[in-house]
Motif scaffolding. Structure first.
Motif, mmCIF file in Angstrom:
data_model
loop_
_atom_site.group_PDB
_atom_site.id
_atom_site.type_symbol
_atom_site.label_atom_id
_atom_site.label_comp_id
_atom_site.label_asym_id
_atom_site.label_seq_id
_atom_site.Cartn_x
_atom_site.Cartn_y
_atom_site.Cartn_z
ATOM 1 N N THR A 150 -5.137 -2.090 -2.597
ATOM 2 C CA THR A 150 -4.109 -3.217 -2.457
ATOM 3 C C THR A 150 -4.525 -4.420 -2.160
ATOM 4 O OG1 THR A 150 -2.363 -1.528 -1.441
ATOM 5 C CG2 THR A 150 -1.890 -4.039 -1.280
ATOM 6 N N ASP A 184 0.778 -1.225 0.035
ATOM 7 C CA ASP A 184 -0.218 -0.041 0.141
ATOM 8 C C ASP A 184 0.884 1.113 -0.105
ATOM 9 O OD1 ASP A 184 -2.843 1.534 1.960
ATOM 10 O OD2 ASP A 184 -2.615 0.658 -0.010
ATOM 11 N N HIS A 209 -1.045 0.369 -5.018
ATOM 12 C CA HIS A 209 -1.701 0.793 -6.094
ATOM 13 C C HIS A 209 -1.628 2.459 -5.929
ATOM 14 C CE1 HIS A 209 -5.303 1.996 -3.282
ATOM 15 N NE2 HIS A 209 -4.687 1.511 -2.539
HETATM 16 MN MN LIG Z 1 -4.830 1.534 -0.525
#
Ligand SMILES: [Mn+2]
Ligand SMILES: [Mn+2]
Ligand SMILES: [Mn+2]
Ligand SMILES: [Mn+2]
Lengths: 201, 201
Positions: free
Chosen positions: B122, B78, B100
């Protein structure tokens, strides 16, 4: 919704077999998924790659020196660093990267598709991606991808070779119907330009 | 050969539900594949995440401020940027990243596993990775991962929501047996700390 804007897919400067063959492979895969891409190259194929392309009867990708303004989006294979890519990289958006090198000085403005694996060859990663997307690897393409793995791993002898490369090379060999061991020796020889020269130490 | 050295897996500073739940999920997956990891967090869970952890009866991950010298290797989820990660990131090796967000100021000395997708969460990417590795997602973990997607995508209403997030949330919802729509409203409410406060505009 899959992005239909035209994108160029290419490997690093002074392209080797992986840079060229992975671009062809990734472009093929992405087009199957609905993207609109063309595999190109930042230079002409070297001797080994020319030999490979001839063997599998595939033409060399178009050579480009810039991406913009022809396209606004690109996909990188087999590299990520600025000095390895097109000089106008900042004028376009990198939407996808598939690579097996360290990551350095690679920045994006937005989230992207980035797939890096510490394996011996980008084509190995792509073999796995074809599976994930349930897309069949055609015979000719399998031959090119197999050649990229032979090239990068020196026929599985390089210390960078992983079990994933071994698995992929065997699978691609079966698909294209070419024994990778005998073929691989010929491919590596073609790259050293031994043929036609007098015997050296 | 899978690396057996102990690794810490963690999300960004001021962790949200995705940062915490994706660390738990990725650590679980990696351990199933033979790695030796522990999910930790760079801070205590916020109200929403505390509510989620309580709902699914999972304890909060151990809080760490540094990774070194406890471990020499870490996996990031993340996030990737330096200001989002542990202050001693340069003293350890990042072996894996699943994220992401945009990529910025993230450099490695060697090739690594880097998986980024421009999706809403994520945990969505991790759901796909569980499939690729043929590892079953246990009920409790599915609940946590579903909660991460609810959190990041605001119950699929955020413009960052993709079809992959929708697909994953439905699948995880089925696995944990909790209806994501009704549960999701409660989860988001828990995060806004509406309960116990007077009605606001
Ligand atoms: Mn996230
Ligand atoms: Mn290369
Ligand atoms: Mn390569
Ligand atoms: Mn987050």
């Amino acid at each position: 919704m899959i992005d239909k804007d035209k994108q160029l897919v290419f490997g690093h400067r002074n392209p080797d077999t992986d840079a060229i063959d992975s671009a062809i492979a990734y472009s093929y895969l992405m087009n199957k998924l609905g993207y609109n891409t063309e595999a190109v190259a930042q230079g002409h194929p070297n001797e080994e790659t020319s030999w490979v392309l001839k063997y599998f009867n595939h033409k060399a990708p178009r050579v480009i020196t810039h991406a913009y303004p022809e396209v606004k989006k690109v996909m990188l294979v087999d590299h990520n660093e600025p000095q390895q890519t097109i000089p106008d990289i900042k004028k376009v958006t990198v939407t996808h990267v598939v690579d097996h090198h360290r990551i350095a000085n690679f920045d994006t403005l937005a989230p992207i598709y980035y797939t890096a694996r510490p394996w011996g060859c980008t084509s190995t990663i792509l073999t796995v991606m074809f599976h994930h997307h349930n897309v069949e690897i055609p015979k000719q393409l399998a031959g090119l991808m197999m050649s990229a793995i032979i090239s990068d791993t020196l026929l599985l002898k390089s210390p960078t070779t992983t079990k994933y490369d071994v698995k992929a090379i065997k699978e691609l060999s079966k698909i294209c119907g070419v024994d990778y061991k005998t073929y691989g020796i010929k491919e590596l020889k073609a790259g050293t330009n031994v043929a036609g020269k007098s015997a050296k130490h």
